[in-house]
Scaffold this motif. Structure first.
Motif, PDB file in Angstrom:
ATOM      1  N   LYS A 296      62.319  42.829  36.598  1.00  0.00           N
ATOM      2  CA  LYS A 296      61.481  42.253  35.554  1.00  0.00           C
ATOM      3  C   LYS A 296      60.087  41.931  36.074  1.00  0.00           C
ATOM      4  CE  LYS A 296      64.905  40.253  32.428  1.00  0.00           C
ATOM      5  NZ  LYS A 296      65.380  39.018  31.755  1.00  0.00           N
ATOM      6  N   MET A 297      59.990  41.697  37.381  1.00  0.00           N
ATOM      7  CA  MET A 297      58.701  41.364  37.963  1.00  0.00           C
ATOM      8  C   MET A 297      57.764  42.559  38.029  1.00  0.00           C
ATOM      9  SD  MET A 297      59.671  38.602  40.958  1.00  0.00           S
ATOM     10  CE  MET A 297      60.911  39.630  41.766  1.00  0.00           C
ATOM     11  N   ALA A 298      58.267  43.744  37.706  1.00  0.00           N
ATOM     12  CA  ALA A 298      57.416  44.936  37.686  1.00  0.00           C
ATOM     13  C   ALA A 298      56.295  44.791  36.674  1.00  0.00           C
ATOM     14  CB  ALA A 298      58.249  46.175  37.381  1.00  0.00           C
ATOM     15  N   SER A 299      56.473  43.911  35.691  1.00  0.00           N
ATOM     16  CA  SER A 299      55.424  43.684  34.698  1.00  0.00           C
ATOM     17  C   SER A 299      54.186  43.059  35.333  1.00  0.00           C
ATOM     18  CB  SER A 299      55.936  42.773  33.579  1.00  0.00           C
ATOM     19  OG  SER A 299      56.317  41.500  34.089  1.00  0.00           O
ATOM     20  N   ALA A 300      54.368  42.472  36.524  1.00  0.00           N
ATOM     21  CA  ALA A 300      53.240  41.856  37.227  1.00  0.00           C
ATOM     22  C   ALA A 300      52.640  42.768  38.282  1.00  0.00           C
ATOM     23  CB  ALA A 300      53.673  40.544  37.876  1.00  0.00           C
ATOM     24  N   GLY A 301      53.366  43.862  38.621  1.00  0.00           N
ATOM     25  CA  GLY A 301      52.854  44.793  39.623  1.00  0.00           C
ATOM     26  C   GLY A 301      53.947  45.682  40.172  1.00  0.00           C
ATOM     27  N   ALA A 302      53.578  46.895  40.541  1.00  0.00           N
ATOM     28  CA  ALA A 302      54.552  47.865  41.048  1.00  0.00           C
ATOM     29  C   ALA A 302      55.129  47.456  42.400  1.00  0.00           C
ATOM     30  CB  ALA A 302      53.901  49.248  41.157  1.00  0.00           C
ATOM     31  N   ASP A 303      54.441  46.566  43.109  1.00  0.00           N
ATOM     32  CA  ASP A 303      54.894  46.126  44.430  1.00  0.00           C
ATOM     33  C   ASP A 303      55.718  44.845  44.357  1.00  0.00           C
ATOM     34  OD1 ASP A 303      52.831  44.504  43.649  1.00  0.00           O
ATOM     35  OD2 ASP A 303      51.720  44.603  45.540  1.00  0.00           O
ATOM     36  N   TRP A 304      56.347  44.600  43.209  1.00  0.00           N
ATOM     37  CA  TRP A 304      57.084  43.363  42.968  1.00  0.00           C
ATOM     38  C   TRP A 304      58.170  43.091  44.016  1.00  0.00           C
ATOM     39  CZ3 TRP A 304      62.321  43.684  42.431  1.00  0.00           C
ATOM     40  CH2 TRP A 304      62.848  44.947  42.120  1.00  0.00           C
ATOM     41  N   ALA A 305      58.741  44.129  44.609  1.00  0.00           N
ATOM     42  CA  ALA A 305      59.880  43.940  45.514  1.00  0.00           C
ATOM     43  C   ALA A 305      59.488  43.344  46.859  1.00  0.00           C
ATOM     44  CB  ALA A 305      60.604  45.262  45.737  1.00  0.00           C
ATOM     45  N   THR A 306      58.199  43.452  47.239  1.00  0.00           N
ATOM     46  CA  THR A 306      57.788  43.007  48.564  1.00  0.00           C
ATOM     47  C   THR A 306      56.575  42.080  48.564  1.00  0.00           C
ATOM     48  OG1 THR A 306      56.448  45.014  48.810  1.00  0.00           O
ATOM     49  CG2 THR A 306      58.696  45.067  49.701  1.00  0.00           C
ATOM     50  N   ASN A 307      55.797  42.054  47.500  1.00  0.00           N
ATOM     51  CA  ASN A 307      54.544  41.301  47.479  1.00  0.00           C
ATOM     52  C   ASN A 307      54.749  39.914  46.881  1.00  0.00           C
ATOM     53  OD1 ASN A 307      51.912  40.280  47.022  1.00  0.00           O
ATOM     54  ND2 ASN A 307      51.095  42.353  46.834  1.00  0.00           N
ATOM     55  N   TYR A 308      54.613  38.883  47.696  1.00  0.00           N
ATOM     56  CA  TYR A 308      54.849  37.521  47.210  1.00  0.00           C
ATOM     57  C   TYR A 308      53.811  37.106  46.176  1.00  0.00           C
ATOM     58  CZ  TYR A 308      51.111  35.823  50.341  1.00  0.00           C
ATOM     59  OH  TYR A 308      49.912  35.592  50.968  1.00  0.00           O
ATOM     60  N   GLN A 309      52.613  37.659  46.255  1.00  0.00           N
ATOM     61  CA  GLN A 309      51.578  37.314  45.286  1.00  0.00           C
ATOM     62  C   GLN A 309      51.936  37.840  43.901  1.00  0.00           C
ATOM     63  OE1 GLN A 309      47.689  38.458  46.716  1.00  0.00           O
ATOM     64  NE2 GLN A 309      47.983  37.477  48.702  1.00  0.00           N
ATOM     65  N   THR A 310      52.436  39.067  43.848  1.00  0.00           N
ATOM     66  CA  THR A 310      52.899  39.634  42.577  1.00  0.00           C
ATOM     67  C   THR A 310      54.037  38.804  42.009  1.00  0.00           C
ATOM     68  OG1 THR A 310      52.243  41.874  43.227  1.00  0.00           O
ATOM     69  CG2 THR A 310      53.884  41.683  41.474  1.00  0.00           C
ATOM     70  N   GLN A 311      54.962  38.416  42.869  1.00  0.00           N
ATOM     71  CA  GLN A 311      56.116  37.638  42.429  1.00  0.00           C
ATOM     72  C   GLN A 311      55.683  36.268  41.906  1.00  0.00           C
ATOM     73  OE1 GLN A 311      58.987  37.460  45.604  1.00  0.00           O
ATOM     74  NE2 GLN A 311      59.279  39.677  45.665  1.00  0.00           N
ATOM     75  N   PHE A 312      54.731  35.633  42.586  1.00  0.00           N
ATOM     76  CA  PHE A 312      54.294  34.311  42.160  1.00  0.00           C
ATOM     77  C   PHE A 312      53.576  34.380  40.818  1.00  0.00           C
ATOM     78  CE2 PHE A 312      51.441  30.607  42.110  1.00  0.00           C
ATOM     79  CZ  PHE A 312      52.355  29.598  42.353  1.00  0.00           C
ATOM     80  N   LYS A 313      52.756  35.400  40.636  1.00  0.00           N
ATOM     81  CA  LYS A 313      52.054  35.569  39.359  1.00  0.00           C
ATOM     82  C   LYS A 313      53.054  35.754  38.225  1.00  0.00           C
ATOM     83  CE  LYS A 313      47.860  37.536  41.397  1.00  0.00           C
ATOM     84  NZ  LYS A 313      47.044  38.767  41.572  1.00  0.00           N
ATOM     85  N   TRP A 314      54.114  36.521  38.487  1.00  0.00           N
ATOM     86  CA  TRP A 314      55.150  36.700  37.456  1.00  0.00           C
ATOM     87  C   TRP A 314      55.836  35.369  37.172  1.00  0.00           C
ATOM     88  CZ3 TRP A 314      60.289  35.702  37.038  1.00  0.00           C
ATOM     89  CH2 TRP A 314      60.936  36.245  35.926  1.00  0.00           C
ATOM     90  N   PHE A 315      56.104  34.601  38.216  1.00  0.00           N
ATOM     91  CA  PHE A 315      56.754  33.300  38.065  1.00  0.00           C
ATOM     92  C   PHE A 315      55.946  32.386  37.144  1.00  0.00           C
ATOM     93  CE2 PHE A 315      56.507  28.907  39.726  1.00  0.00           C
ATOM     94  CZ  PHE A 315      57.771  28.456  39.366  1.00  0.00           C
ATOM     95  N   ILE A 316      54.642  32.325  37.351  1.00  0.00           N
ATOM     96  CA  ILE A 316      53.779  31.475  36.529  1.00  0.00           C
ATOM     97  C   ILE A 316      53.803  31.953  35.079  1.00  0.00           C
ATOM     98  CG2 ILE A 316      51.419  30.685  36.133  1.00  0.00           C
ATOM     99  CD1 ILE A 316      52.873  29.540  38.614  1.00  0.00           C
ATOM    100  N   SER A 317      53.724  33.259  34.898  1.00  0.00           N
ATOM    101  CA  SER A 317      53.761  33.823  33.545  1.00  0.00           C
ATOM    102  C   SER A 317      55.077  33.501  32.852  1.00  0.00           C
ATOM    103  CB  SER A 317      53.557  35.336  33.612  1.00  0.00           C
ATOM    104  OG  SER A 317      53.674  35.924  32.329  1.00  0.00           O
ATOM    105  N   TYR A 318      56.166  33.588  33.596  1.00  0.00           N
ATOM    106  CA  TYR A 318      57.486  33.299  33.027  1.00  0.00           C
ATOM    107  C   TYR A 318      57.609  31.835  32.616  1.00  0.00           C
ATOM    108  CZ  TYR A 318      62.478  32.368  32.810  1.00  0.00           C
ATOM    109  OH  TYR A 318      63.714  31.950  32.411  1.00  0.00           O
ATOM    110  N   CYS A 319      57.165  30.936  33.493  1.00  0.00           N
ATOM    111  CA  CYS A 319      57.227  29.502  33.174  1.00  0.00           C
ATOM    112  C   CYS A 319      56.433  29.194  31.904  1.00  0.00           C
ATOM    113  CB  CYS A 319      56.677  28.676  34.331  1.00  0.00           C
ATOM    114  SG  CYS A 319      57.739  28.618  35.794  1.00  0.00           S
ATOM    115  N   ASN A 320      55.245  29.775  31.791  1.00  0.00           N
ATOM    116  CA  ASN A 320      54.393  29.523  30.626  1.00  0.00           C
ATOM    117  C   ASN A 320      54.984  30.098  29.344  1.00  0.00           C
ATOM    118  OD1 ASN A 320      52.440  28.119  32.076  1.00  0.00           O
ATOM    119  ND2 ASN A 320      51.272  29.960  32.554  1.00  0.00           N
ATOM    120  N   SER A 321      55.530  31.315  29.440  1.00  0.00           N
ATOM    121  CA  SER A 321      56.041  31.967  28.230  1.00  0.00           C
ATOM    122  C   SER A 321      57.360  31.366  27.767  1.00  0.00           C
ATOM    123  CB  SER A 321      56.213  33.473  28.470  1.00  0.00           C
ATOM    124  OG  SER A 321      57.174  33.714  29.487  1.00  0.00           O
TER     125      SER A 321
END
Length: 339
Positions: A296-321
């Motif tokens: 699901k974190m692919a919506s924040a970036g293709a490197d979701w599996a290894t990039n903590y920055q991509t994962q954190f951005k997705w986390f913030i988006s998820y909390c807000n939504s």
């Protein structure tokens, strides 16, 4: 999007005790193998070179017909687009979860489960064979052992203002304690040398306890009960620990969030993944936020599996939504121990 099971079910061939198997089965049953459909999606490959680190998740204690029926029922309730296939590695059963339109062949199942084949592995049926939920993929691997180790999760220092103390006065309210991250790997050795190490679970065994320091803002040593209540409910300001937390803190502040937002975010992630971007839970939850499924974190970036920055951005988006704010997600976590 929550973590569920806390334990993994390592390979039978690696001599787990009956007590360990019973505990694993109980945890999986109690926590629910599928509390939401989860899977990881990485590139599948077969190579003659040593693969130092891959991730394997979503183990199951059994592949019985009754278990398959329960699994299908749970999937129907959780996500109708999710399917599963049983994989046996050295005789031990594991359930791989994935999307129906992707898990069509043996190769696709291994790709979804991020199972890397060693050159000497035997696989049945063949990689190009079609699969259904009744398919059992068998992999035989020689010379492998399960190894588990613990590493520290550093605690944070949280400073909270209170009018209960005179201005300029500080008091330690709670002493900090490191948490524990447990990682279990399938390790293959040749002549005493490690030739491959496949991580199949990495989870927060014990969450860290923040060191809480009260910072006085009052004019006297006493105050009203209302001010005391107000200070105790404040999230406070958290001092980042390490590169990832520092980046996350600066990212939030530069984007209009508050110190309390970082404190809330840090608390959730510390309890979910210990700030490990490759944390892999048996349920299929993955990464810093333990997204379920991790893809699901692919919506924040293709490197979701290894990039903590991509994962954190997705986390913030998820909390807000989902909750309207990071603080609201924190409040939900406090009440339900999940979010």
């Amino acid at each position: 999007m929550t973590r569920h099971a806390k334990k993994t079910s390592p390979l039978k061939s690696l001599s787990l005790s009956k007590r360990q198997w019973a505990k694993i089965g109980a945890v999986i049953t109690a926590g629910g193998l599928i509390a939401g459909a989860g899977f990881l999606s990485r590139n599948f490959y077969q190579s003659d070179t040593v693969q130092p680190s891959t991730h394997i998740t979503a183990f199951s204690a059994t592949d019985s017909a009754a278990s398959r029926s329960e699994t299908r029922g749970a999937l129907n309730a959780a996500d109708k687009n999710t399917t599963y296939v049983t994989v046996k590695i050295n005789g031990d059963s594991r359930v791989v979860l994935g999307e129906k339109n992707e898990m069509k062949t043996v190769k696709a199942v291994l790709d979804t489960g991020n199972i890397t084949l060693d050159p000497a592995d035997t696989v049945s049926p063949s990689l190009t064979s079609k699969v259904t939920e009744s398919t059992v993929i068998t992999i035989e691997r020689a010379g492998a052992d399960v190894e588990t180790n613990d590493t520290d999760i550093p605690f944070n220092e949280v400073r909270k203002e209170t009018s209960d103390l005179p201005k300029g006065t500080e008091k330690v309210e709670t002493e900090g304690q490191n948490g524990v991250m447990e990682t279990t790997s399938l390790v293959t050795r040749a002549g005493g040398k490690v030739v491959s190490s496949n991580v199949f679970t990495s989870w927060v065994k014990k969450a860290p306890v923040d060191k809480v320091i009260l910072v006085g803002t009052g004019s006297t040593a006493s105050s009203s009960s209302s001010s005391s209540s107000s200070s105790s409910s404040s999230l406070g300001t958290t001092v980042p620990v390490g590169e990832m937390q520092t980046w996350a803190h600066d990212y939030l502040i530069s984007n209009g969030y508050s110190e309390s937002d970082f404190t809330a975010a840090n608390f959730i992630i510390n309890h979910e993944s210990g700030w490990s971007p490759t944390a892999a839970n048996p349920s299929g939850a993955y990464g810093l936020p333990q997204a379920l499924p991790g893809s699901k974190m692919a919506s924040a970036g293709a490197d979701w599996a290894t990039n903590y920055q991509t994962q954190f951005k997705w986390f913030i988006s998820y909390c807000n939504s989902r909750y309207g704010s990071i603080a609201a997600a924190y409040s939900h976590w406090q009440q339900y121990k999940s979010y």
